[in-house]
Write an enzyme that holds these catalytic residues in place. Sequence first.
Site, PDB file in Angstrom:
ATOM      1  N   LYS A  52       0.843  -1.195   0.000  1.00  0.00           N
ATOM      2  CA  LYS A  52       0.000   0.000   0.000  1.00  0.00           C
ATOM      3  C   LYS A  52       0.880   1.248   0.000  1.00  0.00           C
ATOM      4  CE  LYS A  52      -1.847   3.000   2.513  1.00  0.00           C
ATOM      5  NZ  LYS A  52      -1.870   4.183   1.633  1.00  0.00           N
ATOM      6  N   GLU A 110       9.142   1.566  11.341  1.00  0.00           N
ATOM      7  CA  GLU A 110      10.231   2.536  11.183  1.00  0.00           C
ATOM      8  C   GLU A 110       9.566   3.902  11.223  1.00  0.00           C
ATOM      9  OE1 GLU A 110      12.106   5.245  10.265  1.00  0.00           O
ATOM     10  OE2 GLU A 110      12.386   4.595   8.182  1.00  0.00           O
ATOM     11  N   CYS A 161      13.570  10.381   7.171  1.00  0.00           N
ATOM     12  CA  CYS A 161      13.402   9.922   8.562  1.00  0.00           C
ATOM     13  C   CYS A 161      14.671  10.096   9.370  1.00  0.00           C
ATOM     14  CB  CYS A 161      12.906   8.486   8.592  1.00  0.00           C
ATOM     15  SG  CYS A 161      13.850   7.416   7.527  1.00  0.00           S
ATOM     16  N   GLU A 207       9.318  15.805  15.462  1.00  0.00           N
ATOM     17  CA  GLU A 207       9.799  15.615  14.095  1.00  0.00           C
ATOM     18  C   GLU A 207       9.034  16.553  13.161  1.00  0.00           C
ATOM     19  OE1 GLU A 207       8.822  11.883  12.085  1.00  0.00           O
ATOM     20  OE2 GLU A 207      10.886  11.810  11.356  1.00  0.00           O
TER      21      GLU A 207
HETATM   22  P1  NAD Z   1       1.580   8.483   7.863  1.00  0.00           P
HETATM   23  O1  NAD Z   1       2.201   7.665   8.921  1.00  0.00           O
HETATM   24  O2  NAD Z   1       0.207   8.995   8.069  1.00  0.00           O
HETATM   25  O3  NAD Z   1       1.561   7.660   6.481  1.00  0.00           O
HETATM   26  C1  NAD Z   1       2.456   6.617   6.161  1.00  0.00           C
HETATM   27  C2  NAD Z   1       1.689   5.484   5.517  1.00  0.00           C
HETATM   28  O4  NAD Z   1       0.730   4.981   6.444  1.00  0.00           O
HETATM   29  C3  NAD Z   1       0.878   5.901   4.279  1.00  0.00           C
HETATM   30  O5  NAD Z   1       0.911   4.859   3.335  1.00  0.00           O
HETATM   31  C4  NAD Z   1      -0.515   6.068   4.830  1.00  0.00           C
HETATM   32  O6  NAD Z   1      -1.525   5.913   3.874  1.00  0.00           O
HETATM   33  C5  NAD Z   1      -0.560   4.957   5.855  1.00  0.00           C
HETATM   34  N1  NAD Z   1      -1.578   5.144   6.889  1.00  0.00           N
HETATM   35  C6  NAD Z   1      -2.055   6.307   7.403  1.00  0.00           C
HETATM   36  N2  NAD Z   1      -3.000   6.055   8.324  1.00  0.00           N
HETATM   37  C7  NAD Z   1      -3.145   4.711   8.397  1.00  0.00           C
HETATM   38  C8  NAD Z   1      -3.969   3.843   9.159  1.00  0.00           C
HETATM   39  N3  NAD Z   1      -4.861   4.309  10.033  1.00  0.00           N
HETATM   40  N4  NAD Z   1      -3.843   2.518   8.984  1.00  0.00           N
HETATM   41  C9  NAD Z   1      -2.939   2.014   8.115  1.00  0.00           C
HETATM   42  N5  NAD Z   1      -2.155   2.790   7.341  1.00  0.00           N
HETATM   43  C10 NAD Z   1      -2.242   4.123   7.486  1.00  0.00           C
HETATM   44  O7  NAD Z   1       2.535   9.660   7.537  1.00  0.00           O
HETATM   45  P2  NAD Z   1       2.094  11.026   6.804  1.00  0.00           P
HETATM   46  O8  NAD Z   1       0.785  11.534   7.255  1.00  0.00           O
HETATM   47  O9  NAD Z   1       2.253  10.781   5.377  1.00  0.00           O
HETATM   48  O10 NAD Z   1       3.198  11.984   7.358  1.00  0.00           O
HETATM   49  C11 NAD Z   1       3.026  12.503   8.656  1.00  0.00           C
HETATM   50  C12 NAD Z   1       4.297  12.432   9.407  1.00  0.00           C
HETATM   51  O11 NAD Z   1       4.805  11.106   9.422  1.00  0.00           O
HETATM   52  C13 NAD Z   1       5.432  13.216   8.817  1.00  0.00           C
HETATM   53  O12 NAD Z   1       5.372  14.550   9.128  1.00  0.00           O
HETATM   54  C14 NAD Z   1       6.617  12.525   9.421  1.00  0.00           C
HETATM   55  O13 NAD Z   1       6.837  13.003  10.708  1.00  0.00           O
HETATM   56  C15 NAD Z   1       6.194  11.104   9.494  1.00  0.00           C
HETATM   57  N6  NAD Z   1       6.739  10.316   8.394  1.00  0.00           N
HETATM   58  C16 NAD Z   1       7.794   9.538   8.667  1.00  0.00           C
HETATM   59  C17 NAD Z   1       8.357   8.797   7.656  1.00  0.00           C
HETATM   60  C18 NAD Z   1       9.540   7.945   7.924  1.00  0.00           C
HETATM   61  O14 NAD Z   1      10.304   7.686   7.023  1.00  0.00           O
HETATM   62  N7  NAD Z   1       9.700   7.443   9.112  1.00  0.00           N
HETATM   63  C19 NAD Z   1       7.864   8.856   6.372  1.00  0.00           C
HETATM   64  C20 NAD Z   1       6.737   9.645   6.109  1.00  0.00           C
HETATM   65  C21 NAD Z   1       6.195  10.363   7.150  1.00  0.00           C
END
Ligand code: NAD
Length: 496
Positions: free
Chosen positions: A189, A265, A300, A399
């Site tokens: 996904k 992660e 990250c 972050e």
């Molecule tokens: P997020 O955690 O919301 O999204 C990451 C993934 O999780 C996406 O594919 C998203 O569709 C999915 N997701 C979201 N809600 C979900 C749920 N309830 N159940 C299952 N899957 C779900 O991250 P974001 O909103 O895109 O970004 C927000 C913050 O996350 C950023 O500001 C950053 O701090 C962090 N982030 C971290 C990384 C990393 O590499 N560790 C990467 C992207 C974002």
Amino acid sequence: MTLPADITERLARLALPSQAVIDGAHVDALSGETFDNVSPRDGQLLNKVAACQKEDVALAVFAARTAFEDGRWRDQGPRAKKAVLFRLAELMERDADELALLESLDVGKPISDARNVDIPLAINTCRWYAEALDKVYGEVGASPVDRLSYAVHEPLGVIGAIVPWNFPLHMAMWKVAPALAMGNSVVLKPAEESPLTALKLGALALEAGLPAGVLNVVPGFGAVTGEALALSMDVDMIAFTGSGPVGRKLMEYSARSNLKRISLELGGKSPQIVFADCPDLEAAAQAAAWGVFYNQGEVCTAASRLLVEASIKEAFVERVAEVAKGMKVGDPLDPSTQFGAMVSERQMNTALGYIAIAGSQGARRVLGGGQVLKETGGFYVEPTIFDRLQPSHALAREEVFGPVLGVMSFTTEDEAIALANDTVYGLAAGLWTSDVNRALRGARRLKAGLVWVNGWDACDITMPFGGFKQSGFGRDRSLHALHKYADLKSVSVTLR
Ligand code: NAD
């Protein structure tokens, strides 16, 4: 925005994938629903992408389960699996320009980075796990003479890979390649901000000869598609990269469903410590600037806290600011751009919000601080540096996932280590010193899954990647990632 002719031509010919990949077919969501995929480069609609719902996820999981149980991939010999993964790497190489263009358009990263870093690294990951898959050995136990006991690594079954938007294809390959190499089936996904290269990967995997159902790709929203995958009773593991709050939800979903394994992660607030005896201050200044501003800070392991020994701080921060000022901010599709757009309006506003708070909490702005290139309609924030950050400031604790650096100073080694460890996160940390004792002491005392001495991000696929503390658990990269997608089975044969 004027672009070089070759990019304009490729753009005109570019096909934007929009359908899910389920059981070997390219399909719309059963409901027909789509979502708008916007380019952060100019805020314009790129295409409408299938918004997979619960029932689409169920079909993808069923296809993955069926493929796993009938052994069409799992039971192929190592040589056959290798051939398919090598072929996939070749196809990605063939289409590398296209993949880079899709990635840059979709998430706003500079096309030069996409072409020279993201895509080659994704290809290398695929090849590395293809090469590694027949080097996974089991164990023979110390058995009595009338018994043979051995342990084997068996694939888990169906892996749900939920990935972020900052390095979409690369992060997907960190999970898909070792999971497939171990013989699992996968439902991938992608983030709603970045579906394009994942969909293209699904098509390329089929072309490479991966049997139908072994790799399925379900685009859609996290709270719908991601949740359905994570709550499924027939998914054996969720491998996740993303935010802490979603990581917590995934553990809850696991508890509420089938106790599926979870690997997380979750990013960090990574410190880079520069001691006055740093062996190369210019290299450290470059690392301080690029360590946080690479990929618009959407990394990250971004080195978002810079801790500098007080005696060299003023001059050092000045040099870091000069390096950052020299970064070419611009259209991600322009090959000379070094710093592109943030992934979305929401992410841009998050960064701008932290910038406003840092100012109001008393940090001193050294560089940047605003949105730029507004006339493009895109989401651009300039590299921003704040000095005199206090440990209590939001910028020191949370972050940002954007181009904002906070600077602190220290006078002793103990103080530096204490400041560095003063965070709920523990993904990466770095230190610059000429004193080998201090380097080794620091490497031991820093609470982080990755520690870099006299360099930043100086490691590759051969080394495990993942965090301590609230940065998550489980490791991507290296042979450890292969074991993550397998269970250990102990077999004892009694001789009669
Ligand atoms: P997020 O955690 O919301 O999204 C990451 C993934 O999780 C996406 O594919 C998203 O569709 C999915 N997701 C979201 N809600 C979900 C749920 N309830 N159940 C299952 N899957 C779900 O991250 P974001 O909103 O895109 O970004 C927000 C913050 O996350 C950023 O500001 C950053 O701090 C962090 N982030 C971290 C990384 C990393 O590499 N560790 C990467 C992207 C974002």
